[in-house]
Write an enzyme that holds these catalytic residues in place. Sequence first.
Site, PDB file in Angstrom:
ATOM      1  N   ASN A  16       0.809  -1.227   0.000  1.00 57.57           N
ATOM      2  CA  ASN A  16       0.000   0.000   0.000  1.00 57.57           C
ATOM      3  C   ASN A  16       0.840   1.275   0.000  1.00 57.57           C
ATOM      4  O   ASN A  16       0.388   2.297   0.466  1.00 57.57           O
ATOM      5  CB  ASN A  16      -0.988  -0.008   1.173  1.00 57.57           C
ATOM      6  CG  ASN A  16      -0.299  -0.026   2.513  1.00 57.57           C
ATOM      7  OD1 ASN A  16       0.916  -0.191   2.575  1.00 57.57           O
ATOM      8  ND2 ASN A  16      -1.054   0.141   3.577  1.00 57.57           N
ATOM      9  N   CYS A  17       2.055   1.216  -0.524  1.00 60.97           N
ATOM     10  CA  CYS A  17       2.878   2.412  -0.667  1.00 60.97           C
ATOM     11  C   CYS A  17       2.712   2.973  -2.070  1.00 60.97           C
ATOM     12  O   CYS A  17       2.737   2.233  -3.045  1.00 60.97           O
ATOM     13  CB  CYS A  17       4.347   2.094  -0.432  1.00 60.97           C
ATOM     14  SG  CYS A  17       4.761   1.891   1.295  1.00 60.97           S
ATOM     15  N   LEU A  18       2.534   4.277  -2.144  1.00 61.20           N
ATOM     16  CA  LEU A  18       2.382   4.937  -3.449  1.00 61.20           C
ATOM     17  C   LEU A  18       3.718   5.163  -4.097  1.00 61.20           C
ATOM     18  O   LEU A  18       4.721   5.234  -3.531  1.00 61.20           O
ATOM     19  CB  LEU A  18       1.646   6.272  -3.264  1.00 61.20           C
ATOM     20  CG  LEU A  18       0.255   6.155  -2.651  1.00 61.20           C
ATOM     21  CD1 LEU A  18      -0.321   7.541  -2.410  1.00 61.20           C
ATOM     22  CD2 LEU A  18      -0.662   5.362  -3.533  1.00 61.20           C
TER      23      LEU A  18
END
Length: 103
Positions: free
Chosen positions: A101-103
């Site tokens: 869930n890291c952009l």
Amino acid sequence: MLPALTEEGFLEDASDWNPGVAEALAKRESITLTPAHWELIELLRQYYDTYDSSPAMRALVKFCRLRLGDDKGRSIYLLKLFPGSPAKIASKIAGLPKPANCL
């Protein structure tokens, strides 16, 4: 020379990782690795071995707090070592996949 990387600079094959690769990846992020960085890199690799995934920021902070104590288990500490997105950048340098869930 670095092994094959994804568009975002993560290793395509995690088995290509070694300390020299970590140094080269850190240099690409303008980070000079210190013993504090290596402590976290080793911790991330332990996390991956345990959970078969790269930790998101919250999980990383919690894991650091459990393993390294309250002083190092804080977002601000991790941001000083890996500015911007500690979970993403530290995972990259540790040779792990991008956290989900890291952009």
